[in-house]
Enzyme design. Structure first.
Site, PDB file in Angstrom:
ATOM      1  CB  CYS A  12     -16.412 -54.994  56.938  1.00 53.86           C
ATOM      2  SG  CYS A  12     -15.203 -54.157  57.896  1.00 53.86           S
ATOM      3  CG  ASP A  59     -19.865 -51.986  54.058  1.00 51.36           C
ATOM      4  OD1 ASP A  59     -19.095 -52.190  55.015  1.00 51.36           O
ATOM      5  OD2 ASP A  59     -21.107 -52.053  54.147  1.00 51.36           O
ATOM      6  CB  CYS A  77     -23.651 -53.925  48.554  1.00 51.31           C
ATOM      7  SG  CYS A  77     -24.428 -53.237  50.021  1.00 51.31           S
ATOM      8  CB  CYS A 122     -25.535 -51.546  53.697  1.00 51.65           C
ATOM      9  SG  CYS A 122     -25.477 -53.325  53.531  1.00 51.65           S
TER      10      CYS A 122
END
Ligand code: PLP
Lengths: 399, 149
Positions: B35, B37, B60, B104
């Site tokens: 995915c 992460d 990220c 995130c």
């Protein structure tokens, strides 16, 4: 702060000589090439010189060059124009899975309008198979559109062979040469290409100018309706300063081509060698043979590409993940996926593209910084050689 | 400069609490490299209080920054209290994230929940905030689009 630009495939700076030639066309020589008085004539002369220069760079005739607003328009025009003008002959188009979105999205749109599109696979080097191309041709095929060189991994397709297959079957062949221009010798006559897209801002010319080469004798439907500019094929008052800049950039690209290829290839290979010397577990996406001189697309295993870009940005080093456009859409690259790269490796990929202003010193500086960045990000990553990304649990993330 | 504020950049470049706790009382991982992460968090727990937390994240800039603040925020909290923290708390603590990057921060929330879930399971604890939580299920959190502050 020192800036090291390693994203020449996204765009290039305008060269000073190019700018100098453009400037008078904004002010003193602002005339409209269609006007009948001296000022118009002067503009028309400039337009014609630019056309000749772009034509020369690709081995075309002046009359075969039609200026557009860029590579995107040229791609749209080539595909839509061919589809419309040949629809009585068939509704099948062959392209590849690794085209630029200017082409892919145009094909998707045509599919909605009743066209059938075959998207050819590529191998792990980013190259198509001529056999699959031949096998995909039907009696309904009207267009083969295959990019000359890819923007993400720099793979250069066997354009000559593709052209000859197309010709044998009486199918038109379009190639998106936006990335190839100024980086590989191109001769449309020698290769037998019918339509070719090019853009100025990838060869040290201005943004917002491009051209479509249309082989003499071939007519495709116009995209824009309006005035009679560009031999009645592309309406709209010409972006003269831009076109003049494109012409100058094309002239310089032609003169520098051999030197550019040798220098950039050497520098790129040095970059790769240094990275591999300093950083373990780095893979190269794509092959090293049929590849654009300045392109290097690397997998920094165990670290995420966007974090790399962000860190490099802080150090003044500019590169991209996947292609510049996908870095805004947070999806893994369609090109790397088509090459069979596992998604997790695609997320760890970074594209560097070198150009005429890149120096060995830049590369040394960048390699030092990149080495430290990778070490730092790896030190906080849950993955390493023993804990490989492939063996990690399945996706339970937001779809 | 750039898409993130200074605080986010500070947590990204100098993340707090990185690494793995030796002899951790609980470990949770969430996400997957597939995915883009993944976060792993390890906890030290004494008398139901989180006394230490460390993380390792593949992701990220905002995934790393929210992992960092999240570990800061849970230290010293009881397990029940830690379970009350949502990704929005981490985003607020960071002074906001760009809209498209809010999701995130969910990674950290879910990784913490997973670690506590593992701990609770091992110690036979029933904790409010874990009812119905399944670390292997699809993520079901809403992305807060607004950027308050
Ligand atoms: C392969 C390719 N085709 C088309 C384009 C679009 O060209 P332009 O930016 O001139 O519209 C690009 C540039 O991003 C490209 O790399």
């Amino acid at each position: 702060m020192r800036e090291i630009y390693l994203d020449y495939s996204a765009t290039t700076p305008v060269k000073q000589e190019v700018l100098t030639e453009m400037l008078p066309y904004f002010t003193g020589k602002f005339g409209n090439p269609s006007s009948l008085y001296q000022k118009g004539y002067e503009a028309k002369e400039a337009l014609s010189l630019a056309r000749a220069r772009v034509a020369e760079l690709i081995g075309a005739l002046e009359k075969e060059i039609y200026f557009t607003s860029g590579g995107t328009e040229a791609d749209n025009w080539a595909v839509v124009g061919t589809a419309k003008s040949r629809k009585s002959k068939g509704n099948h188009i062959i392209t590849t899975k690794i085209e630029h979105h200017a082409l892919l999205h145009t094909c998707k749109q045509l599919e909605k309008e009743g066209f059938d599109v075959t998207y050819l696979d590529v191998d792990k080097s980013g190259l198509i198979s001529l056999k699959q191309l031949k096998d995909s041709i039907t009696d309904k095929t009207i267009l083969i559109s295959i990019m000359y060189a890819n923007n993400e991994v720099g793979s250069i397709q066997p354009v000559r062979e593709i052209a000859s297959i197309a010709k044998e079957k009486g199918i038109l062949f379009h190639s998106d040469a936006v990335q190839a221009l100024g980086n590989v010798p191109i001769n449309v006559k020698d290769l037998g290409i019918d339509l070719l897209s090019v853009s100025a801002h990838k060869i040290y010319g201005p943004k917002g100018v491009g051209a479509l080469y249309v082989r003499k004798g071939l007519t495709i439907t116009n995209l824009l309706q309006g005035g009679g500019q560009e031999y009645k094929r592309r309406a709209g008052t010409e972006n003269l300063p831009g076109i003049v800049g494109f012409g100058k950039a094309a002239q310089l690209a032609g003169e520098n081509l051999d030197n550019h290829i040798t220098t950039i290839t050497e520098l790129r290979n040095y970059f790769l060698a240094e990275i591999q010397k300093r950083i373990p577990d780095v893979d190269v996406n794509g092959g090293m043979v049929h590849r654009l001189p300045g392109n290097l697309n690397l997998v920094f295993n165990y670290v995420e590409g966007e974090a790399m870009i962000l860190y490099m940005d802080m150090k003044g080093i500019y590169a991209s993940t996947g292609s510049a456009c996908s870095s805004a859409s947070f999806s893994a690259s369609h090109v790397l996926a088509a090459m069979g790269l596992p998604v997790e490796k695609a997320y760890s990929s970074v594209r560097f593209t070198l150009g005429d202003f890149t120096t060995k010193d830049d590369i040394d500086f960048a390699v030092n910084e990149i080495t430290m960045i990778v070490e730092k990000l790896r030190s906080i990553s849950p993955f390493d050689k023993e804990h490989d990304m492939e063996t990690a649990q399945n996706c339970n993330c937001p779809a | 400069m750039g898409m993130y504020n200074e605080k986010v950049m500070e947590h990204f470049t100098n993340p707090k609490n990185t690494g793995v706790i030796e002899n951790a009382d609980a470990v949770g991982t969430y996400g997957s490299p597939v995915c883009g992460d993944m976060m792993e968090i390890s906890l030290k727990v004494e008398n139901n209080v989180i006394t230490d937390a460390k993380f390792r994240t593949f992701g990220c800039g905002s995934a790393i920054a929210s992992s960092s603040v999240a570990t800061e925020m849970i230290k010293g909290r009881t397990l029940e209290d830690a379970l009350k923290l949502t990704n929005q708390n981490f985003v607020d603590e960071l002074g906001g994230l760009p809209g498209a990057k809010i999701h995130c921060s969910v990674l950290a929330e879910q990784a913490i929940k997973t670690a506590i879930y593992m701990y609770a399971k091992e110690h036979g604890l029933e904790l409010p905030g874990l009812e119905g939580f399944d670390p292997d299920s699809e993520f079901d959190h809403e992305d807060g689009e607004e950027d308050e502050s």
